[in-house]
Design an enzyme around this catalytic site. Structure first.
Site, PDB file in Angstrom:
ATOM      1  N   LYS A  97       0.853  -1.182   0.000  1.00  0.00           N
ATOM      2  CA  LYS A  97       0.000   0.000   0.000  1.00  0.00           C
ATOM      3  C   LYS A  97       0.892   1.236   0.000  1.00  0.00           C
ATOM      4  CE  LYS A  97      -3.728   1.983   2.876  1.00  0.00           C
ATOM      5  NZ  LYS A  97      -4.572   1.690   4.069  1.00  0.00           N
ATOM      6  N   SER A 172      -9.257   1.684   2.997  1.00  0.00           N
ATOM      7  CA  SER A 172      -8.418   2.457   2.089  1.00  0.00           C
ATOM      8  C   SER A 172      -7.353   1.608   1.376  1.00  0.00           C
ATOM      9  CB  SER A 172      -7.706   3.573   2.861  1.00  0.00           C
ATOM     10  OG  SER A 172      -6.854   3.031   3.866  1.00  0.00           O
ATOM     11  N   SER A 196      -9.405  -0.627   7.185  1.00  0.00           N
ATOM     12  CA  SER A 196      -8.845  -0.377   5.859  1.00  0.00           C
ATOM     13  C   SER A 196      -8.242  -1.599   5.181  1.00  0.00           C
ATOM     14  CB  SER A 196      -7.787   0.723   5.938  1.00  0.00           C
ATOM     15  OG  SER A 196      -8.375   1.947   6.311  1.00  0.00           O
TER      16      SER A 196
END
Length: 485
Positions: A97, A172, A196
């Site tokens: 990420k 996210s 997330s």
């Protein structure tokens, strides 16, 4: 197109000469790498070819480190041939990420504010993966600063859901969910503050693990809410997630939040045996809520029934009101998130995406006294869970999300967007720090993935893996993938 779209399952995409590589688990690929019947370079070339062929629509990657990946893969192959074994991810491709630093690469945070920031050192997660011989394929899409939403006013387009392009993958860690579900990777690494990792795993049909708070170092990761930030893997199977956690977990003197005890062996106990495991549930959190799809309530019931049939002890328990966890978590998240970004919010507010700005700014109104009160409530909620559930049970099973993935067109001009509301039930364990895992259990009637959430006592990830393996074997449908365009 209607929400009621049929499932589009199919085999993983393959390329000539590399048939079957996409379906290999981490353990299966590792065994072949060590036996010399497969090379890491072949794995990487296959993954890169899939990304080239299909990611133009999904946008799961913001950066593909092609040359770096091939160099690291070649090194892994040399080491394995020479008998050097660095652990369960040696030679296995992964991605980060884009809030996790990797030396020499940009950490963009999906934001104009940090678009050209180049990392001068590895995050601890990346350093441990590199030391473990794993092969970095690149950086994955996220929501801006791991917050906000699937915005179109940012430097990169938002990631798409491989199961249906008109739906989001959630966030996210959106790129991680999309890339793993599409079959580009078996494992990816991200963060989970209020859900997330678990959200994208739930909406993309993958396994998302939020380890116990302090199990995995956040050094070198862009913070959101430091007392709620967790770091861990999103993977295709429970065993893949356990292997990934084994590599990155453990104390780190550079992050005082990490627990001082070395990580336990997560792989040895991977038997799926649940006889005698004590499992709690509380229907009050999800079954009576009209926002919860009947298919999700039914999947929880089936999971509990199956564990009971396998010899687990399944009992209903009473939990503190969900709304108290939710309110407490939102106060802490808003206050800490605003504190992290306040200088840029004052200096360059228009440089933020609209969703991010509108979600961060309410934190300006949280007083120090209100934040302190919320943290005190968190301590009481953590103690209540330990007393009411984990003093006598190994595991809590509850909803992870209440609905399937939202449609992209739900995120229009209105604020707040409909699906930035309370359709996920992940924030309680971001508040308390207990380990929690999103486990896929098939599909809703509209063809999109659904699943359940497994929660354990602090540092009780082994119980999550035990129950997760048993449920995955019965309901997981790990041989079913989205059909890529």
């Amino acid at each position: 197109m209607s929400d009621n779209v049929p499932a589009r399952p199919g085999p993983l995409p393959e390329l000539p000469g590399l048939s079957g590589l996409s379906g290999l688990s981490v353990a299966e690929a590792g065994a072949r790498l060590r036996a010399g019947t497969l090379t890491s370079v072949e794995l990487v070339e296959h993954a890169l070819s899939l990304i080239d062929a299909y990611d133009a629509e999904l946008h799961s990657f913001v950066l593909v480190t092609r040359d770096l990946a091939l160099r690291r893969a070649a090194r892994a192959d040399r080491e394995l041939r020479d008998g050097v074994d660095r652990g369960p991810l040696h030679g296995i491709p992964y991605a980060l990420k884009d809030i996790l630093a990797a030396e020499g690469l940009p950490t963009t945070n999906h934001s104009r504010l940090t678009l050209t920031d180049i990392a001068t050192e590895d995050s601890t997660v990346e350093a441990r993966l590199r030391a473990g011989g794993a092969v970095l394929l690149g950086k994955l899409a996220t929501y801006e600063f791991a917050f906000g939403g699937p915005s179109t006013d940012l430097p990169f387009p938002p990631a798409g859901n491989p199961w249906h392009r008109e739906h989001i993958p959630s966030g996210s860690s959106s790129g991680a969910g999309a890339a793993v579900a599409a079959g580009f990777l078996r494992v990816a690494f991200g963060s989970d503050t209020a859900g997330s990792l678990r959200g994208p795993a739930f909406h993309c049909g993958a396994v998302g693990l939020k380890p116990t708070y302090g199990s995995v170092s956040g050094h070198g990761a862009t913070p959101l809410a430091p007392t709620m930030d967790h770091f861990g893997p999103l993977a295709w199977t429970v065993a893949d997630a356990a292997a990934a956690l084994q590599v990155v977990a453990g104390p780190d003197p550079r992050d005082p939040r990490t627990h001082k005890t070395p990580a336990p062996d997560f792989l040895g106990p991977l038997t799926g045996e649940v006889r005698g495991l004590r499992v709690a549930y509380s229907k009050a959190w999800y079954a009576s809520d009209p926002g919860t799809l009947p298919e999700i309530t039914g999947s929880i019931d089936r999971a509990l029934t199956h564990l009971d049939r396998l010899g687990a002890v399944v009992e209903e328990c009473e939990l503190p009101p969900y709304e108290l966890f939710d309110a407490c978590g939102r106060v802490i998240l808003m206050a800490e998130g605003f504190a992290v970004h306040k200088e840029n919010l004052r200096r360059a507010p228009r440089s933020f995406g609209r969703f991010t700005y509108q979600k961060l700014m309410p934190g300006a109104g949280v007083t120090a006294e209100e934040l302190q009160r919320a943290r005190q409530v968190r301590d009481r909620l953590r103690a209540a869970l330990d007393r009411r559930v984990f003093a006598s049970h190994d595991l809590l099973i509850t909803a992870c999300g209440q609905t399937t993935a939202a449609r992209v067109d739900a995120f229009g001009t209105d604020w707040p967007p409909p699906k930035l509301a309370n359709d996920m039930q992940t924030i309680p364990f971001g508040v308390t720090g207990h380990p929690a895992m999103s486990l896929p259990l098939g599909f809703a009637d509209n063809g999109l993935p659904i699943g359940v959430q497994l929660v354990g006592r602090a540092f009780g990830e082994a119980s999550l893996f035990r129950a997760g393996l048993a449920l995955e074997a019965e309901f997981g449908r790990r041989d079913t993938r989205p059909v890529l365009a």
